[in-house]
Design a protein around this motif. Structure first.
Motif, PDB file in Angstrom:
ATOM      1  N   TYR A   1     -31.193  92.681 -59.394  1.00  0.00           N
ATOM      2  CA  TYR A   1     -31.881  93.705 -60.186  1.00  0.00           C
ATOM      3  C   TYR A   1     -32.633  93.071 -61.357  1.00  0.00           C
ATOM      4  O   TYR A   1     -32.232  92.015 -61.872  1.00  0.00           O
TER       5      TYR A   1
ATOM      6  N   PHE B   1     -22.928 102.316 -60.046  1.00  0.00           N
ATOM      7  CA  PHE B   1     -23.618 101.844 -58.838  1.00  0.00           C
ATOM      8  C   PHE B   1     -24.418 100.574 -59.142  1.00  0.00           C
ATOM      9  O   PHE B   1     -24.357  99.587 -58.402  1.00  0.00           O
TER      10      PHE B   1
ATOM     11  N   GLU C   1     -25.898  91.177 -55.908  1.00  0.00           N
ATOM     12  CA  GLU C   1     -26.412  91.122 -54.539  1.00  0.00           C
ATOM     13  C   GLU C   1     -27.835  91.625 -54.409  1.00  0.00           C
ATOM     14  O   GLU C   1     -28.567  91.225 -53.502  1.00  0.00           O
ATOM     15  N   GLU C   2     -28.261  92.528 -55.328  1.00  0.00           N
ATOM     16  CA  GLU C   2     -29.605  93.108 -55.223  1.00  0.00           C
ATOM     17  C   GLU C   2     -30.623  92.395 -56.114  1.00  0.00           C
ATOM     18  O   GLU C   2     -31.814  92.694 -56.028  1.00  0.00           O
TER      19      GLU C   2
ATOM     20  N   ALA D   1     -22.244  97.530 -59.757  1.00  0.00           N
ATOM     21  CA  ALA D   1     -21.624  97.014 -58.534  1.00  0.00           C
ATOM     22  C   ALA D   1     -22.607  96.241 -57.666  1.00  0.00           C
ATOM     23  O   ALA D   1     -22.187  95.452 -56.810  1.00  0.00           O
ATOM     24  N   HIS D   2     -23.922  96.446 -57.873  1.00  0.00           N
ATOM     25  CA  HIS D   2     -24.912  95.826 -57.002  1.00  0.00           C
ATOM     26  C   HIS D   2     -25.827  94.840 -57.722  1.00  0.00           C
ATOM     27  O   HIS D   2     -26.806  94.364 -57.145  1.00  0.00           O
TER      28      HIS D   2
END
Length: 548
Positions: A451, A441, A448-449, A444-445
């Motif tokens: 992190y 998870f 875009e997030e 995959a992000h």
């Protein structure tokens, strides 16, 4: 019993079934832990220190991690690269099982021994859930083979190879493995009354060579621990890595006096052997029986049963016991079992042996079908049909009593178990590793997030091992209050719900994602049965920490 062509075909089939696990994921705990530590080696560029979540780690020696790190450098950091080196050493174990068996009992027994080795249950399991044992299995039988040739031929080159393989085994599991390598020779010399062997300078030279060859391990331990007394390990400082290597990690576990302890059962390895060496364990019991009955054609070689007996008794007396410890003995008992099969036609009760193996095979086929339905994994009906079809064909074709049929029904059932585990059950179990799912998870992000550059975890949560291996964001474990103070606003934390109370009140917890999780290395009937499985799942959460 086996022509060269049939032997080759059966070998290819056995290796292929064992190789199924190369293409599936890594299992907690040991597999994920070792994969993560080797990953840290590659990312840091430091091949001397073993680290976990930013802290120094002291338990196993370096050699398997070096092999895995090399594989990562060649193939990239992923499951196949982690498992491949262990699989190669397991294959080396098959080769040396053949070579040793041929030296002791001839080519026919050697061919049977290899196929027994390829289809023994716990070796099949460990080629999917990889830990240090596949390395050790190959190294120990290789060392025994070269030392046996040293004993028979007295050549220095064989002594050198034997010492090198023994040293690699020591740098994989510890000094205790020398007992497995050497005990069979001691029994052999006692049985044959070769007292001069105890004074033979070659064996003392072998010990010296082993000590020379393990110097890289001792150097790394000294650099990481003895030269850095302030390092905290097991809640203590001034821990000697060299002392741990020579004493605490081995004899400390045996006497239950070291930092890592367990609870022993004197019969643990007896009942473990009965299932771990399936489908061959009934025949091994017959081999032991005929050896005590002094049936020469079935008596195991003193080198084999001496090493097996002494090691088995020491393991049983130990207070720290795990099933995979027996794997290192499987090449030896494979040869012993193969000798029985190779001479089965000259033994009484061969009809009884055949019927036990045939009916055991029938029971195993029925059990596998039941397990497939109860687990209800992806494509369960396909695997059910294959298991029924192959199982019935094998049982029908091997009804007649003969040594060949006894061997074939056992080998086919062994591979059928391997296909069930490696192709059906193991991949199904991996889907319940919460750390694995959380890592996928996060990966995959990431873009875009936006992190943070690291992910925080609480120390000693086992899901963190899988999370750390799979996740592209590095992990940092929290061990002290000072580390909580250093956490920035908006940082991510992976945590179990029951541990939420350990988060200081100055942080507000914002949920990000939640994943079902189960410790699949400890199966229960309620988890295995698909109708009651969901109620057994725990939870692994990804949260964002906001300063109040």
């Amino acid at each position: 019993m086996l022509s060269k062509r049939v032997f080759s075909l059966l070998c290819v089939a056995g290796i292929a079934v064992n190789g199924i696990g190369l293409f599936s994921g890594v299992m907690m705990i040991d597999g994920a832990l070792y994969a993560l530590i080797a990953k840290n080696m590659v990312l840091s560029g430091n091949y001397e220190f073993l680290t976990l979540h930013g802290f120094d780690w002291l338990d196993k020696p370096h050699f398997p991690f070096w092999c895995t790190a090399l594989s990562y450098r060649i193939f990239g950091i992923h499951d196949f690269a982690y498992k491949l080196p262990a699989f190669i050493f397991w294959l080396i174990g098959a080769l040396y099982t053949y070579l040793l068996a041929r030296r002791l009992h001839g080519r026919n027994v050697a061919r049977i021994a290899v196929l027994v080795y390829l289809s023994a249950l716990h070796l099949l399991l460990c080629n999917s859930a990889v830990n240090a044992e596949p390395y050790l299995t190959g190294m120990i039988v290789a060392a025994i083979y070269h030392f046996y040739r040293t004993y028979r031929e007295g050549t220095f080159s064989q002594l050198l190879f034997g010492a090198l393989w023994a040293a690699l085994a020591v740098m994989t599991k510890g000094i205790f493995v020398l007992i497995i390598v050497g005990s069979g020779f001691i029994v052999l010399w006692l049985v044959r009354k070769e007292w001069r062997q105890f004074l033979n300078y070659r064996w003392y030279a072998a010990v010296a060579l082993v000590l020379v060859f393990i110097l890289p391990e001792l150097y790394c331990l000294y650099r990481q621990f003895d030269a850095r007394p302030a390092v905290e390990v097991f809640g203590q400082t001034h821990v000697s890595g060299i002392r741990f290597f020579f004493w605490d990690s081995q004899f400390g576990r045996f006497f239950n006096s070291g930092p890592i302890t367990g609870h022993g059962d004197p019969f643990f390895y007896l009942h473990t052997l009965l299932w771990a060496f399936l489908p061959w364990s009934p025949l091994l019991l017959f081999a032991v029986y005929f050896s005590f009955g002094k049936r020469r054609v079935a008596m195991g070689h003193p080198l084999l049963w001496g090493s097996f007996l002494i090691t088995f008794l020491l393991f049983s007396a130990s207070q720290f016991q795990l099933p995979h410890y027996l794997n290192a003995l499987f090449p030896l008992v494979s040869i012993w079992t193969a000798q029985l099969l190779g001479n089965m036609g000259r033994l009484p009760a061969n009809g009884t042996m055949h019927r036990i193996q045939w009916y055991s095979g029938m029971v195993i086929v029925i059990l596998l079908c039941a397990l497939i339905v109860l687990f209800h994994g992806s494509g369960w009906w396909v695997f059910g049909i294959i298991t029924v079809g192959v199982g019935l064909a094998v049982l029908v074709l091997t009804r007649r009593v003969s040594p060949s049929n006894t061997f074939l029904v056992s080998y086919a059932i062994g591979l059928l178990i391997g296909i069930f585990y490696g192709g059906y059950l193991y991949p199904g179990l991996l889907t319940y590793q919460g750390g694995d799912r959380m890592a996928r998870f996060i990966n995959a992000h990431i873009a875009e997030e936006h992190y943070p550059d690291r992910l925080y975890v609480l120390d000693l949560e086992i899901e963190n091992f899988m999370l750390g291996f799979r996740c592209e964001v590095p992990l940092q474990a929290i061990r002290s209050e000072k580390q909580w103070d250093a956490i920035n606003d908006g940082s991510l934390l992976a945590i179990r719900p029951e541990a939420l109370g350990e988060i200081p009140d100055r942080f507000e917890v914002e949920p990000v994602a939640s994943f079902g999780a189960y410790r699949i290395s400890r199966l229960t009937s309620k988890f295995f049965y698909y109708r009651t499985r969901d109620a057994q799942l725990g939870e692994f959460r990804l949260v964002r920490l906001k300063k109040r």
